[in-house]
Design a protein around this motif. Structure first.
Motif, short mmCIF file in Angstrom:
data_model
loop_
_atom_site.label_atom_id
_atom_site.label_comp_id
_atom_site.label_asym_id
_atom_site.label_seq_id
_atom_site.Cartn_x
_atom_site.Cartn_y
_atom_site.Cartn_z
N SER A 71 0.83 -1.22 0.00
CA SER A 71 0.00 0.00 0.00
C SER A 71 0.86 1.26 0.00
N LEU A 72 2.00 1.24 0.70
CA LEU A 72 2.90 2.41 0.69
C LEU A 72 3.49 2.64 -0.71
N ILE A 73 3.83 1.57 -1.39
CA ILE A 73 4.40 1.69 -2.73
C ILE A 73 3.35 2.26 -3.69
N LYS A 74 2.12 1.78 -3.59
CA LYS A 74 1.06 2.30 -4.46
C LYS A 74 0.82 3.78 -4.20
N GLN A 75 0.82 4.17 -2.92
CA GLN A 75 0.61 5.58 -2.58
C GLN A 75 1.75 6.44 -3.13
N ARG A 76 2.96 5.97 -3.03
CA ARG A 76 4.11 6.73 -3.53
C ARG A 76 4.08 6.82 -5.07
N GLU A 77 3.60 5.77 -5.72
CA GLU A 77 3.47 5.82 -7.17
C GLU A 77 2.46 6.88 -7.59
N GLN A 78 1.37 6.98 -6.87
CA GLN A 78 0.36 7.99 -7.18
C GLN A 78 0.92 9.40 -6.98
N GLU A 79 1.66 9.61 -5.91
CA GLU A 79 2.26 10.93 -5.66
C GLU A 79 3.27 11.27 -6.74
N ALA A 80 4.07 10.30 -7.16
CA ALA A 80 5.06 10.54 -8.21
C ALA A 80 4.37 10.88 -9.52
N ALA A 81 3.26 10.21 -9.84
CA ALA A 81 2.52 10.50 -11.07
C ALA A 81 1.94 11.91 -11.02
N GLU A 82 1.44 12.32 -9.88
CA GLU A 82 0.90 13.68 -9.75
C GLU A 82 2.01 14.72 -9.88
N ASN A 83 3.15 14.45 -9.29
CA ASN A 83 4.28 15.39 -9.38
C ASN A 83 4.83 15.48 -10.80
N ALA A 84 4.76 14.38 -11.53
CA ALA A 84 5.26 14.40 -12.91
C ALA A 84 4.39 15.30 -13.78
N LEU A 85 3.09 15.34 -13.48
CA LEU A 85 2.20 16.20 -14.26
C LEU A 85 2.44 17.68 -13.96
N SER A 86 2.86 17.98 -12.74
CA SER A 86 3.08 19.38 -12.36
C SER A 86 4.55 19.76 -12.41
N ALA A 87 5.35 19.02 -13.16
CA ALA A 87 6.78 19.31 -13.25
C ALA A 87 7.01 20.58 -14.06
N ASN A 88 8.20 21.09 -13.99
CA ASN A 88 8.59 22.29 -14.71
C ASN A 88 8.43 22.05 -16.22
N PRO A 89 7.71 22.89 -16.92
CA PRO A 89 7.50 22.64 -18.34
C PRO A 89 8.77 22.81 -19.17
N PHE A 90 9.76 23.51 -18.65
CA PHE A 90 11.00 23.72 -19.39
C PHE A 90 12.08 22.71 -19.05
N PHE A 91 11.73 21.69 -18.27
CA PHE A 91 12.71 20.69 -17.88
C PHE A 91 13.27 19.97 -19.10
N GLN A 92 12.40 19.54 -19.99
CA GLN A 92 12.84 18.83 -21.18
C GLN A 92 13.72 19.71 -22.05
#
Length: 165
Positions: free
Chosen positions: A48-69
């Motif tokens: 359950s901790l791994i699933k929760q961390r995966e969800q947080e990482a997916a949310e953070n990836a969507l709100s990442a800096n747009p100029f990172f790439q």
């Protein structure tokens, strides 16, 4: 399954990768084995901790800096441009300051040595050339011209003592 504990299976795979029959077998075994029950509950918590961390990482990836790439690609292009540069140029970029400081130090030492010699070197006396060195005196056994025999040495030493008596 009472002889076989599920801890080995839990160590090899995660709960998310297990099939439904394996989960049913585990749940049946957990009811009768206390150590496996604890391992199964810990595996559920970890899953359950791994699933929760995966969800947080997916949310953070969507709100990442747009100029990172853009920044990553620019850094990659810069590195590729550096690799196309000649080897001597890359070497000079890495060691240019060191070589320049060594050249300046050498030039300063040359000026101090040749342009401004010290006055002490003029006042020093030169050593006279001696035809015999310590090695030739001690190790040269071939010269018997100037050597005294043992009898001559003893008579020279003891002649003075006899006269005093």
């Amino acid at each position: 399954m009472k002889e076989h504990h599920i801890t080995e299976l839990l160590n090899k795979t995660s709960l998310a990768n297990l099939t439904e029959p394996e989960l049913l077998t585990m749940r049946a075994h957990v009811e009768s084995c206390a150590s496996c029950h604890q391992a199964y509950s810990l595996a559920q918590i970890a899953s359950s901790l791994i699933k929760q961390r995966e969800q947080e990482a997916a949310e953070n990836a969507l709100s990442a800096n747009p100029f990172f790439q853009t920044r990553v690609l620019a850094a990659w292009r810069e590195q590729q441009a550096m690799n196309r540069m000649p080897a001597f140029r890359r070497l000079w970029n890495a060691t240019g300051a060191l070589v320049a400081s060594m050249a300046a130090t050498t030039a300063a030492l040359a000026v101090l040595t040749f342009v401004a010699p010290s006055s002490e070197t003029l006042n020093q006396q030169t050593a006279a050339l001696v035809p015999y060195s310590a090695e030739t005196v001690v190790l040269d056994q071939d010269q018997t011209d100037n050597q005294m025999t043992d009898d001559q040495v003893l008579s020279a030493i003891y002649v003075d003592e006899d006269e005093g008596k």
